[in-house]
Design a protein around this motif. Structure first.
Motif, mmCIF file in Angstrom:
data_model
loop_
_atom_site.group_PDB
_atom_site.id
_atom_site.type_symbol
_atom_site.label_atom_id
_atom_site.label_comp_id
_atom_site.label_asym_id
_atom_site.label_seq_id
_atom_site.Cartn_x
_atom_site.Cartn_y
_atom_site.Cartn_z
ATOM 1 N N GLU A 41 -32.167 2.686 -10.334
ATOM 2 C CA GLU A 41 -32.659 3.210 -11.597
ATOM 3 C C GLU A 41 -34.036 3.862 -11.474
ATOM 4 O O GLU A 41 -34.813 3.860 -12.427
ATOM 5 C CB GLU A 41 -32.676 2.081 -12.639
ATOM 6 N N GLY A 42 -34.325 4.399 -10.277
ATOM 7 C CA GLY A 42 -35.511 5.212 -10.110
ATOM 8 C C GLY A 42 -36.798 4.542 -10.538
ATOM 9 O O GLY A 42 -37.330 3.666 -9.851
ATOM 10 N N VAL A 43 -37.300 4.929 -11.685
ATOM 11 C CA VAL A 43 -38.613 4.486 -12.159
ATOM 12 C C VAL A 43 -38.640 2.987 -12.450
ATOM 13 O O VAL A 43 -39.710 2.392 -12.542
ATOM 14 C CB VAL A 43 -39.004 5.294 -13.413
ATOM 15 N N ALA A 44 -37.477 2.369 -12.582
ATOM 16 C CA ALA A 44 -37.438 0.925 -12.827
ATOM 17 C C ALA A 44 -38.222 0.168 -11.765
ATOM 18 O O ALA A 44 -38.808 -0.887 -12.047
ATOM 19 C CB ALA A 44 -35.991 0.436 -12.870
ATOM 20 N N GLY A 45 -38.258 0.698 -10.535
ATOM 21 C CA GLY A 45 -38.995 0.016 -9.470
ATOM 22 C C GLY A 45 -40.477 -0.085 -9.757
ATOM 23 O O GLY A 45 -41.119 -1.088 -9.427
ATOM 24 N N LEU A 46 -41.053 0.939 -10.364
ATOM 25 C CA LEU A 46 -42.477 0.903 -10.714
ATOM 26 C C LEU A 46 -42.749 -0.140 -11.793
ATOM 27 O O LEU A 46 -43.740 -0.881 -11.724
ATOM 28 C CB LEU A 46 -42.933 2.279 -11.186
ATOM 29 N N VAL A 47 -41.867 -0.216 -12.788
ATOM 30 C CA VAL A 47 -42.020 -1.211 -13.840
ATOM 31 C C VAL A 47 -41.870 -2.610 -13.254
ATOM 32 O O VAL A 47 -42.658 -3.520 -13.556
ATOM 33 C CB VAL A 47 -40.982 -0.967 -14.960
ATOM 34 N N ALA A 48 -40.861 -2.787 -12.396
ATOM 35 C CA ALA A 48 -40.660 -4.086 -11.754
ATOM 36 C C ALA A 48 -41.862 -4.466 -10.891
ATOM 37 O O ALA A 48 -42.297 -5.628 -10.893
ATOM 38 C CB ALA A 48 -39.387 -4.056 -10.910
ATOM 39 N N ALA A 49 -42.414 -3.507 -10.152
ATOM 40 C CA ALA A 49 -43.580 -3.784 -9.310
ATOM 41 C C ALA A 49 -44.748 -4.292 -10.151
ATOM 42 O O ALA A 49 -45.432 -5.257 -9.781
ATOM 43 C CB ALA A 49 -43.985 -2.532 -8.541
ATOM 44 N N HIS A 50 -44.979 -3.639 -11.293
ATOM 45 C CA HIS A 50 -46.084 -4.078 -12.138
ATOM 46 C C HIS A 50 -45.846 -5.485 -12.675
ATOM 47 O O HIS A 50 -46.764 -6.319 -12.670
ATOM 48 C CB HIS A 50 -46.295 -3.107 -13.295
ATOM 49 N N THR A 62 -46.590 9.939 -9.561
ATOM 50 C CA THR A 62 -45.563 9.511 -10.517
ATOM 51 C C THR A 62 -45.724 10.181 -11.878
ATOM 52 O O THR A 62 -45.165 9.719 -12.870
ATOM 53 C CB THR A 62 -45.604 7.979 -10.689
ATOM 54 N N GLU A 63 -46.483 11.251 -11.901
ATOM 55 C CA GLU A 63 -46.737 11.949 -13.163
ATOM 56 C C GLU A 63 -45.411 12.377 -13.813
ATOM 57 O O GLU A 63 -44.531 12.951 -13.168
ATOM 58 C CB GLU A 63 -47.610 13.177 -12.921
ATOM 59 N N GLY A 106 -37.557 6.233 -21.880
ATOM 60 C CA GLY A 106 -38.164 7.106 -22.858
ATOM 61 C C GLY A 106 -39.668 7.050 -22.954
ATOM 62 O O GLY A 106 -40.266 7.780 -23.757
ATOM 63 N N HIS A 107 -40.313 6.219 -22.147
ATOM 64 C CA HIS A 107 -41.765 6.086 -22.184
ATOM 65 C C HIS A 107 -42.329 6.217 -20.771
ATOM 66 O O HIS A 107 -41.669 5.836 -19.798
ATOM 67 C CB HIS A 107 -42.178 4.733 -22.762
ATOM 68 N N PRO A 108 -43.552 6.753 -20.619
ATOM 69 C CA PRO A 108 -44.171 6.769 -19.294
ATOM 70 C C PRO A 108 -44.161 5.356 -18.700
ATOM 71 O O PRO A 108 -44.387 4.382 -19.429
ATOM 72 C CB PRO A 108 -45.603 7.248 -19.575
ATOM 73 N N TRP A 109 -43.885 5.259 -17.396
ATOM 74 C CA TRP A 109 -43.783 3.935 -16.804
ATOM 75 C C TRP A 109 -45.074 3.142 -16.980
ATOM 76 O O TRP A 109 -45.056 1.899 -17.046
ATOM 77 C CB TRP A 109 -43.407 4.035 -15.327
ATOM 78 N N GLN A 110 -46.208 3.841 -17.110
ATOM 79 C CA GLN A 110 -47.495 3.155 -17.282
ATOM 80 C C GLN A 110 -47.567 2.379 -18.599
ATOM 81 O O GLN A 110 -48.486 1.572 -18.785
ATOM 82 C CB GLN A 110 -48.650 4.161 -17.217
ATOM 83 N N SER A 111 -46.602 2.604 -19.492
ATOM 84 C CA SER A 111 -46.571 1.819 -20.720
ATOM 85 C C SER A 111 -46.387 0.336 -20.431
ATOM 86 O O SER A 111 -46.690 -0.509 -21.284
ATOM 87 C CB SER A 111 -45.437 2.305 -21.630
ATOM 88 N N ALA A 112 -45.893 0.017 -19.233
ATOM 89 C CA ALA A 112 -45.750 -1.388 -18.838
ATOM 90 C C ALA A 112 -47.102 -2.055 -18.616
ATOM 91 O O ALA A 112 -47.201 -3.290 -18.641
ATOM 92 C CB ALA A 112 -44.908 -1.493 -17.569
ATOM 93 N N ILE A 113 -48.156 -1.255 -18.399
ATOM 94 C CA ILE A 113 -49.493 -1.789 -18.110
ATOM 95 C C ILE A 113 -50.202 -2.050 -19.434
ATOM 96 O O ILE A 113 -50.505 -1.125 -20.184
ATOM 97 C CB ILE A 113 -50.312 -0.809 -17.257
ATOM 98 N N ARG A 114 -50.487 -3.290 -19.733
ATOM 99 C CA ARG A 114 -51.151 -3.642 -20.987
ATOM 100 C C ARG A 114 -52.584 -4.089 -20.738
ATOM 101 O O ARG A 114 -52.962 -4.437 -19.611
ATOM 102 C CB ARG A 114 -50.368 -4.757 -21.693
ATOM 103 N N ASP A 115 -53.376 -4.078 -21.799
ATOM 104 C CA ASP A 115 -54.763 -4.512 -21.699
ATOM 105 C C ASP A 115 -54.820 -5.907 -21.099
ATOM 106 O O ASP A 115 -54.092 -6.814 -21.528
ATOM 107 C CB ASP A 115 -55.416 -4.524 -23.080
#
Length: 476
Positions: A185-194, A271-272, A278-287
């Motif tokens: 699932e492509g970008v899923a790896g970045l979300v999983a990594a975070h 990863t731009e 539907g959201h930039p993968w960086q949305s997984a990064i929270r304050d």
């Protein structure tokens, strides 16, 4: 060859992983992990092998710890099974906890230091069904599981590793599909990594509150598999670009958040525009996430098996079709989100049974580069070893000179790094036992101890007998 003495405090060990050796897949309350499920997918594992029995370590703890003691190991690095300790990701299972308590007590009775790795890829399947590591809640469930083990073992275990090789969990598991859960699932790896790193940060924070202080209260850290990427052809811009991608999406995607508390700007550039649902993968990064992830650790574990020759071009030359990221029998995709990067063995170097080149000087280069680029905690080489097609002689012995030479060469590389100022405090050979080698099943043997999977007989190979002497004397 001139004798090479290591520091007297240097830690000599070996390592294993729960799913690869324990077996007892449905006993004493254990429930399925993602690897139990993945191993049953047609084509996911060579020969249809499963980890149901593996090395039957669950029933052979005394025998295996006696074996470790006979090999003069100072320390044993093992992982615990989340599916055994908190089946289905739910409440603690006392029978599972008791197994690890017995293992730890047996190690201590034999004078061997226990080194716990909390996660070596075996997520409970129920949590994967709820999204796995793409679900932020999994990081919090990981912290619950970690604290269950610390409740039981915190007074006796001095070393705690949160994650083993999160790159494999994230990018082979969720982007390329080579490993469980097999998602492509492509970008899923970045979300999983975070989220994996968030789980690490949550556990470090909780253990600090409990008195794991880097000294008498114990030490906590993480283990990363790292590589030395070089362009396959330095004159080809596509290969130079691919090498840059590997450096950032293999090494720095974890090193920078953990050791600097931030993602490198190059990660965002590479990863731009990449979106997850539907959201930039960086949305997984929270304050607050990066403050947790970047909190100081006591130990950095480095796993090293080979460097990488990276290419961004399609190749038709049959000699180049040995990409180390391919799955042995199942169609998969690149584990690098947002663009191809293919890694090949370098021409002219010897290779192991997995076509991984033997490049011990790369370990020196890697350790020195880490030391130059980061403010490092204590460093341990937590995995290093090689798979070769071992042969059992008529008298039952196993002579494995290639593996012995591989380990010896990499130990010299570690010593060279120490001489160049890197604070490397120990080495763990992978692996203690031949075992279930993930997508390769039982086809590849990494152990310094041979395992007959029919009889479960253990036979130390010549590399084990040699390593035993080195560990006892501290001299290579």
């Amino acid at each position: 060859m001139t004798e090479t003495p290591f520091p007297t405090s240097f830690l000599w060990g070996s390592a294993t992983a729960a799913f690869q050796i324990e077996g007892a897949h449905d006993q004493d309350g254990r429930t399925p992990s993602i690897w139990d499920t993945f191993a049953r997918v047609p084509g996911a594992v060579l020969d249809g092998d499963t980890g149901d029995v593996a090395c039957d370590h669950y029933h052979r703890v005394e025998e295996d710890v006696d074996l470790m003691a006979s090999l003069n190991l100072d320390a044993y690095r093992f992982s615990t099974s989340w599916a055994r300790v908190r089946p289905d990701g739910g409440e603690p299972n006392q029978r599972g906890v008791d197994f690890y308590a017995r293992l730890v007590d047996t190690l201590l009775d034999r004078g061997i230091t226990p080194w716990v790795t909390l996660y070596h890829w075996d997520l409970p399947q129920v949590l994967e069904d709820a999204g796995g590591w793409t679900n932020r809640d999994t990081a919090h469930r990981f912290a619950d599981y970690a604290l269950t083990l610390h409740d039981a073992l915190g007074d006796r275990v001095p070393y705690w590793t949160t994650l083993n090789e999160p790159w494999c969990s994230a990018f082979l598991g969720y982007t390329g599909g080579q490993h469980a859960p097999g998602r492509q699932e492509g970008v899923a790896g970045l979300v999983a990594a975070h989220h994996l790193m968030l789980g690490h940060g949550l556990v470090v924070d909780e253990l600090r509150r409990r008195g794991v202080d880097g000294r008498e209260g114990g030490q906590v850290g993480i283990t990363l598999n790292l590589t030395v990427p070089e362009p396959f052809d330095p004159t080809e811009p596509a290969d130079v670009s691919a090498s840059h991608r590997v450096e950032h999406l293999f090494n720095r995607v974890f090193l920078d958040p953990i050791l600097r508390g931030s993602y490198a700007e190059e990660i965002h550039e590479l990863t731009e525009g990449l979106c997850w649902r539907g959201h930039p993968w960086q949305s997984a990064i929270r304050d607050g996430d990066l403050a947790l992830i970047g909190a100081p650790i006591d130990v950095l574990g480095v796993n090293y098996y080979h460097g990488d020759a990276a290419s961004g071009r399609p190749h038709r030359d049959a000699d180049l079709l040995g990409s180390r990221i391919r799955h042995p029998s199942r169609e998969t995709t690149s584990p690098y989100p947002g663009g191809e990067a293919i890694t090949f063995p370098r021409r002219g170097l010897p290779v192991t049974g997995l076509d991984w080149e033997v490049q011990p000087e790369g370990l020196t280069d890697l350790l020195v580069a880490l030391n130059d680029d980061y403010d490092l905690p204590a460093v341990y080489v937590t995995e290093n070893g090689a798979a070769y097609p071992d042969v059992v002689a008529d008298d039952g012995t196993v002579d494995d000179p290639e593996r012995l030479a591989f380990v010896a060469g990499h130990l010299r590389a570690v010593h060279a790094a120490i001489e160049k100022g890197v604070d490397v405090r120990g080495y763990f050979v992978w692996s203690l036992l031949d075992n279930f080698e993930w997508a390769y099943g039982y086809d590849q043997r990494f152990g310094i101890v041979h395992v007959d999977y029919e009889t479960q007989q253990r036979t130390p190979k010549s590399s084990a007998l040699w390593y035993s002497r080195v560990a006892a004397e501290g001299i290579l």
